[in-house]
Scaffold this motif. Structure first.
Motif, PDB file in Angstrom:
ATOM      1  N   ASP A 144       0.809  -1.224   0.000  1.00  0.00           N
ATOM      2  CA  ASP A 144       0.000   0.000   0.000  1.00  0.00           C
ATOM      3  C   ASP A 144       0.839   1.269   0.000  1.00  0.00           C
ATOM      4  N   ILE A 145       2.145   1.130  -0.138  1.00  0.00           N
ATOM      5  CA  ILE A 145       3.009   2.303  -0.309  1.00  0.00           C
ATOM      6  C   ILE A 145       2.596   3.061  -1.581  1.00  0.00           C
ATOM      7  N   ASP A 146       1.875   2.359  -2.485  1.00  0.00           N
ATOM      8  CA  ASP A 146       1.435   3.002  -3.739  1.00  0.00           C
ATOM      9  C   ASP A 146       0.114   3.763  -3.564  1.00  0.00           C
ATOM     10  N   SER A 147      -0.380   3.875  -2.335  1.00  0.00           N
ATOM     11  CA  SER A 147      -1.613   4.627  -2.086  1.00  0.00           C
ATOM     12  C   SER A 147      -1.323   5.833  -1.188  1.00  0.00           C
ATOM     13  N   GLU A 148      -1.692   7.014  -1.664  1.00  0.00           N
ATOM     14  CA  GLU A 148      -1.393   8.227  -0.895  1.00  0.00           C
ATOM     15  C   GLU A 148      -2.128   8.264   0.432  1.00  0.00           C
ATOM     16  N   GLU A 149      -3.187   7.460   0.563  1.00  0.00           N
ATOM     17  CA  GLU A 149      -3.943   7.473   1.816  1.00  0.00           C
ATOM     18  C   GLU A 149      -3.382   6.507   2.861  1.00  0.00           C
ATOM     19  N   SER A 150      -2.400   5.692   2.494  1.00  0.00           N
ATOM     20  CA  SER A 150      -1.938   4.661   3.427  1.00  0.00           C
ATOM     21  C   SER A 150      -0.913   5.210   4.416  1.00  0.00           C
ATOM     22  N   LYS A 151      -0.840   4.539   5.560  1.00  0.00           N
ATOM     23  CA  LYS A 151       0.138   4.910   6.589  1.00  0.00           C
ATOM     24  C   LYS A 151       1.559   4.685   6.087  1.00  0.00           C
ATOM     25  N   ILE A 152       1.797   3.542   5.457  1.00  0.00           N
ATOM     26  CA  ILE A 152       3.159   3.216   5.003  1.00  0.00           C
ATOM     27  C   ILE A 152       3.625   4.238   3.965  1.00  0.00           C
ATOM     28  N   HIS A 153       2.691   4.752   3.165  1.00  0.00           N
ATOM     29  CA  HIS A 153       3.050   5.800   2.203  1.00  0.00           C
ATOM     30  C   HIS A 153       3.509   7.054   2.944  1.00  0.00           C
ATOM     31  N   ARG A 154       2.761   7.445   3.978  1.00  0.00           N
ATOM     32  CA  ARG A 154       3.109   8.657   4.732  1.00  0.00           C
ATOM     33  C   ARG A 154       4.425   8.459   5.472  1.00  0.00           C
ATOM     34  N   TRP A 155       4.623   7.267   6.048  1.00  0.00           N
ATOM     35  CA  TRP A 155       5.851   6.995   6.795  1.00  0.00           C
ATOM     36  C   TRP A 155       7.076   6.988   5.889  1.00  0.00           C
ATOM     37  N   SER A 156       6.890   6.605   4.621  1.00  0.00           N
ATOM     38  CA  SER A 156       8.033   6.419   3.731  1.00  0.00           C
ATOM     39  C   SER A 156       8.543   7.724   3.141  1.00  0.00           C
ATOM     40  N   GLY A 157       7.823   8.837   3.346  1.00  0.00           N
ATOM     41  CA  GLY A 157       8.297  10.146   2.892  1.00  0.00           C
ATOM     42  C   GLY A 157       8.476  10.225   1.397  1.00  0.00           C
ATOM     43  N   ILE A 158       9.658  10.647   0.978  1.00  0.00           N
ATOM     44  CA  ILE A 158       9.934  10.915  -0.440  1.00  0.00           C
ATOM     45  C   ILE A 158       9.826   9.638  -1.281  1.00  0.00           C
ATOM     46  N   ILE A 159      10.177   8.489  -0.685  1.00  0.00           N
ATOM     47  CA  ILE A 159      10.127   7.226  -1.443  1.00  0.00           C
ATOM     48  C   ILE A 159       8.697   6.949  -1.902  1.00  0.00           C
ATOM     49  N   GLY A 160       7.743   7.098  -0.964  1.00  0.00           N
ATOM     50  CA  GLY A 160       6.342   6.885  -1.296  1.00  0.00           C
ATOM     51  C   GLY A 160       5.856   7.845  -2.366  1.00  0.00           C
ATOM     52  N   ARG A 161       6.301   9.096  -2.285  1.00  0.00           N
ATOM     53  CA  ARG A 161       5.867  10.089  -3.277  1.00  0.00           C
ATOM     54  C   ARG A 161       6.407   9.757  -4.668  1.00  0.00           C
ATOM     55  N   ILE A 162       7.635   9.267  -4.716  1.00  0.00           N
ATOM     56  CA  ILE A 162       8.199   8.865  -6.011  1.00  0.00           C
ATOM     57  C   ILE A 162       7.394   7.684  -6.571  1.00  0.00           C
ATOM     58  N   ILE A 163       7.065   6.733  -5.686  1.00  0.00           N
ATOM     59  CA  ILE A 163       6.322   5.539  -6.124  1.00  0.00           C
ATOM     60  C   ILE A 163       4.936   5.926  -6.657  1.00  0.00           C
TER      61      ILE A 163
END
Ligand SMILES: [Zn+2]
Length: 152
Positions: A41-60
Motif C-alpha cells: 500500500d506504499i502506492d496509495s497516498e492514503e496509506s500509513k506506510i506511504h506517509r511513513w516512507s516520505g519521499i520514497i512513497g511520493r516517487i512511487i
C-alpha cells in the motif's frame, strides 16, 4: 482492506507459518512478515506506510497507480530473493509471507488485485467493500483465529 486488517492478516499468517520459518531471529522474521503485509500500500497516498516512507512513497505514487506494479508479485519475489541471498532464506520467505497476506486481503475486496501485473491485468476480486461490514466480519474471524492459535 484497511491498515489494521492487513496487519491482522500478517499476524495470522505469521502465527500459522512460524513453525516452518526455522532459523534467523524470530523478532526480525515477525517484523518482516508485518512489513510485507503493509508494504504494497506504499502506492496509495492514503496509506500509513506511504506517509511513513516520505519521499520514497511520493516517487512511487508518481510512477505507479494504486494496486498496480507495487501490488504484483514480481517485485516481492525479487526482494525476497535478494534478502535471502544476503541475509538468509527465512528472512526472504518472511517478507514473501507478509506480501501474500496482503494479497489475500486485497483479493477479497471489490476492486481486487492483479498479482501477475504487468504481464496480465486479470484482477482477482471478492465481495468485501473496504471499511464495510464484510471487512468487519473478516476482522472478527481473524481475531478469532489469532486468539485460537495463541491459546491452543
Ligand atoms: Zn493493498
Amino acid at each position: 482492506m484497511l491498515f489494521f486488517t492487513h496487519l491482522l492478516l500478517g499476524l495470522a499468517l505469521f502465527l500459522f507459518t512460524k513453525d516452518f520459518l526455522q532459523g534467523g531471529n524470530a523478532i526480525i522474521i515477525f517484523g518482516l512478515v508485518l512489513l510485507g503485509s503493509i508494504l504494497p500500500d506504499i502506492d496509495s497516498e492514503e496509506s500509513k506506510i506511504h506517509r511513513w516512507s516520505g519521499i520514497i512513497g511520493r516517487i512511487i505514487t508518481f510512477f505507479s497507480r494504486h494496486r498496480g506494479f507495487f501490488h504484483a508479485m514480481f517485485l516481492y519475489v525479487f526482494l525476497a530473493a535478494a534478502i535471502s541471498y544476503f541475509f538468509g532464506a527465512y528472512y526472504g520467505l518472511a517478507l514473501l509471507i507478509g506480501y501474500f497476506a496482503h494479497l489475500m486481503g486485497d483479493m477479497l475486496t471489490l476492486d481486487g488485485v492483479a498479482p501477475l501485473y504487468p504481464f496480465s491485468k486479470r484482477r482477482i476480486s471478492g465481495p468485501v467493500r473496504v471499511g464495510g461490514i464484510l471487512e468487519a466480519v473478516v476482522v472478527v474471524i481473524l481475531l478469532g483465529l489469532i486468539v485460537w492459535k495463541i491459546i491452543k
